[in-house]
Scaffold this motif. Sequence first.
Motif, PDB file in Angstrom:
ATOM      1  N   LEU A 127      -6.151  26.796  47.519  1.00 50.85           N
ATOM      2  CA  LEU A 127      -6.076  27.611  48.611  1.00 50.85           C
ATOM      3  C   LEU A 127      -6.046  29.284  47.786  1.00 50.85           C
ATOM      4  O   LEU A 127      -5.187  29.363  46.743  1.00 50.85           O
ATOM      5  N   SER A 128      -6.383  30.166  48.470  1.00 44.96           N
ATOM      6  CA  SER A 128      -6.219  31.654  48.041  1.00 44.96           C
ATOM      7  C   SER A 128      -4.682  31.934  48.530  1.00 44.96           C
ATOM      8  O   SER A 128      -4.113  31.179  49.301  1.00 44.96           O
ATOM      9  N   GLY A 152      -4.839  32.177  52.198  1.00 41.78           N
ATOM     10  CA  GLY A 152      -4.715  30.642  52.750  1.00 41.78           C
ATOM     11  C   GLY A 152      -3.571  29.887  52.781  1.00 41.78           C
ATOM     12  O   GLY A 152      -3.161  29.320  53.523  1.00 41.78           O
TER      13      GLY A 152
END
Length: 400
Positions: free
Chosen positions: A243-244, A247
Amino acid sequence: MHSSLFRTALVLGLLSAIGPFSIDMYLPALPQIGADLGAAETQVQMTITLYFLAFGVSQFLWGPMADAWGRKPPLVLGICLFALGSVGCAFAPSLGWLLAARFVQGIGGAAVGVVPRAVIRDRHTGVEATRLMALVMLVIAVSPMLAPLAGSAVLAFGGWRLIFGTLVAVAAMSLLVTLFALPETLAREDRVPVNLRSMARGCRVLLGDPAFLGLTFVGAFGFGSFFVFIASASFVYTEHFGLSPTGFSLAFAFNALGFFAASQAAAPLAQRFGLVRVMRLALGGFAGAALLLLGLAWAGFGTLAVLMGVLFVANAFLGLVMPATFVLALEEHGDIAGLASSLGGTLQMVTGGLLVTLLGPFFDGTPLPMVAGIALCAVLALGIGLLVLRRPLASLATGH
């Protein structure tokens, strides 16, 4: 709902959110901090653990100060220390410097962790206090939902150091709230001078009360599950699941939502069924969900969706427990509410910090160690809860 109750909850919630905000906001930056300062994952996690330990131990000082000086002066001093620590974090040239500044930050943040609970006890008891505590938690819910997102935005704009600069501004706003929006709730004639004899006498009373200790440690292991999640989630979500930072912030907010949404049902359910019954069922649900997640992760089904979904359920059950543990632990100790709040907070935060320290070597960026730590906390909370609640004490059963 009375407007004065909502106003009190808003003010206390904004103040109480300082501590969680100082953790949640910089969680998306943990991998970047490690890369920038040349530190390993376990070393970066120490910035969380040391904050928890400083936060926990120093509560034992803030509570008696609040009983002796009133509620507002310790808040002002604590917020100023928090701001000083935030400045130190923003300019930290090394991991050692950052750890020292986080320690100062934790000492200051402890004041806004312990004093608001004493303010609640000054004003209310029983179900009414549970309702106010739940409202305070609703305000605090802004922190895990918005703080990581705010941290991600700041991270993209100016790097991790700017996050701590933002916390300086948060401290300044909190200082204004304390000075101009929070009334003093402890009358001068009710203040207890700070001295070793009175503190020792109060501690003997508290440590000799099985209900106080039991409820405190139910809360300690409930919080411990959060500490385990906080210390490892950013690495699990960003490095294992890819995930970023944004995110991760959204996933973190979703997991926190279950706890704070359910906490709003604590007072109505307690009023209808009794606090003891609600706590027993909720502790069982928390442990059951955590063990289910451990089994799924062990069997290889620990996907991101499964992790988020079951943690949501587990945290929802825990949200029914935590407001009652705070209130009931202080219920019979109104004359030393500050000391009781600080001793309980110290035991809870130190327990959580030690759990993260002991489990830290097992964290490897995958979900299983994190889930196992949460399950361990849930089982311990359930076991202690069943012991302390096995006898239907009148004050616990009725909530009055």
